[in-house]
Design an enzyme around this catalytic site. Structure first.
Site, PDB file in Angstrom:
ATOM      1  N   ASP A  45      82.871 -23.981  13.926  1.00 55.09           N
ATOM      2  CA  ASP A  45      83.614 -22.813  14.360  1.00 55.09           C
ATOM      3  C   ASP A  45      82.615 -21.651  14.345  1.00 55.09           C
ATOM      4  OD1 ASP A  45      85.802 -20.959  14.771  1.00 55.09           O
ATOM      5  OD2 ASP A  45      85.611 -20.464  12.647  1.00 55.09           O
TER       6      ASP A  45
ATOM      7  N   ASP B 108      83.534 -17.624  14.645  1.00 54.71           N
ATOM      8  CA  ASP B 108      83.979 -16.410  13.941  1.00 54.71           C
ATOM      9  C   ASP B 108      84.234 -16.700  12.466  1.00 54.71           C
ATOM     10  OD1 ASP B 108      83.942 -14.896  16.284  1.00 54.71           O
ATOM     11  OD2 ASP B 108      85.987 -15.442  16.802  1.00 54.71           O
TER      12      ASP B 108
END
Length: 226
Positions: free
Chosen positions: A20, A22
């Protein structure tokens, strides 16, 4: 369910690792930074908090927040040049080590392609290995929505990306690493999920993830021990 020892074995022998972006690969949340930059930070942060509560779908939350921000092409480019995303400590070394071992590294994000591609370039990850949401602009640069056909625009989209990668590249072992519930939900089809709390701790992920880390050095050590 795999035990922690089995999960560590999967990580050490992974064909591919998906991160991922963010609050995992970078320290901030891209959409909140874009909102601040466009002058609607507080309103969008409140919408993000509501979205995290799970009462609205990911796509509905994204549509609403972008409808408020309405970022132009110029604003997105200026955000990247004036306030570039800050890499999380240890991520550069971990990605380098994975590359040295011949492991494919992917960035799978509900964030925006242009920002995530900038992050990928910092980590020597090819743009073909980036899966994120694409903003659309009119010819004059004004905001025109986002590409709703991207799997990452949907709830459960990260799992769809991993299924696609397994089918396309015949990966046997894929690891997903991230801070949020959408990352944890991608396992399965991922063979192992590693929760990351180095930037923000999501209570639900910390409680449910069998393997939870707060610094990427912990994963580097796993690779060095073998």
């Amino acid at each position: 369910m795999a035990s922690l020892l089995e999960m560590k074995e999967i990580f050490r022998n992974a064909d591919a690792v998906c991160f991922d972006v963010d609050s995992t690969v970078i320290r901030e949340e891209g959409i909140d930074e874009l909102a601040k930059f466009c002058g609607v930070g507080d309103a969008v942060a409140e919408m993000t908090r509501r979205a995290m509560g799970g009462t609205v779908t990911f796509k509905a939350a994204l549509t609403a927040r972008l409808g408020l921000i309405r970022p132009s092409y110029e604003q997105v480019q200026k955000l990247i040049s004036d306030n570039p995303p800050q890499l999380t400590p240890g991520i550069r070394e971990l990605v380098n080590r994975l590359h040295q071992r011949g492991v494919q590294v992917f960035l799978v994000s509900g964030g925006f392609q242009s920002i995530v591609e900038h992050v990928a370039s910092q980590l020597n990850i090819p743009t073909a290995n980036v899966f994120a949401n694409r903003l659309k602009f009119y010819f004059n640069g004004e905001y025109a929505g986002f590409d709703e056909t991207q799997p990452t625009a949907e709830s459960g989209g990260k799992g769809k990306v991993i299924t696609h990668l397994k089918e396309q590249f015949h990966f046997k072992k894929v690891v997903m690493i991230g801070d949020g519930a959408t990352d944890m939900e991608a396992c399965p089809p991922a063979d192992c999920f590693i929760g990351f709390g180095g930037n923000v701790i999501r209570k639900q992920v910390k409680e449910k993830a069998k393997w939870y880390i707060t610094h990427f050095d912990e994963l580097l050590k796993e690779l060095e021990e073998r």
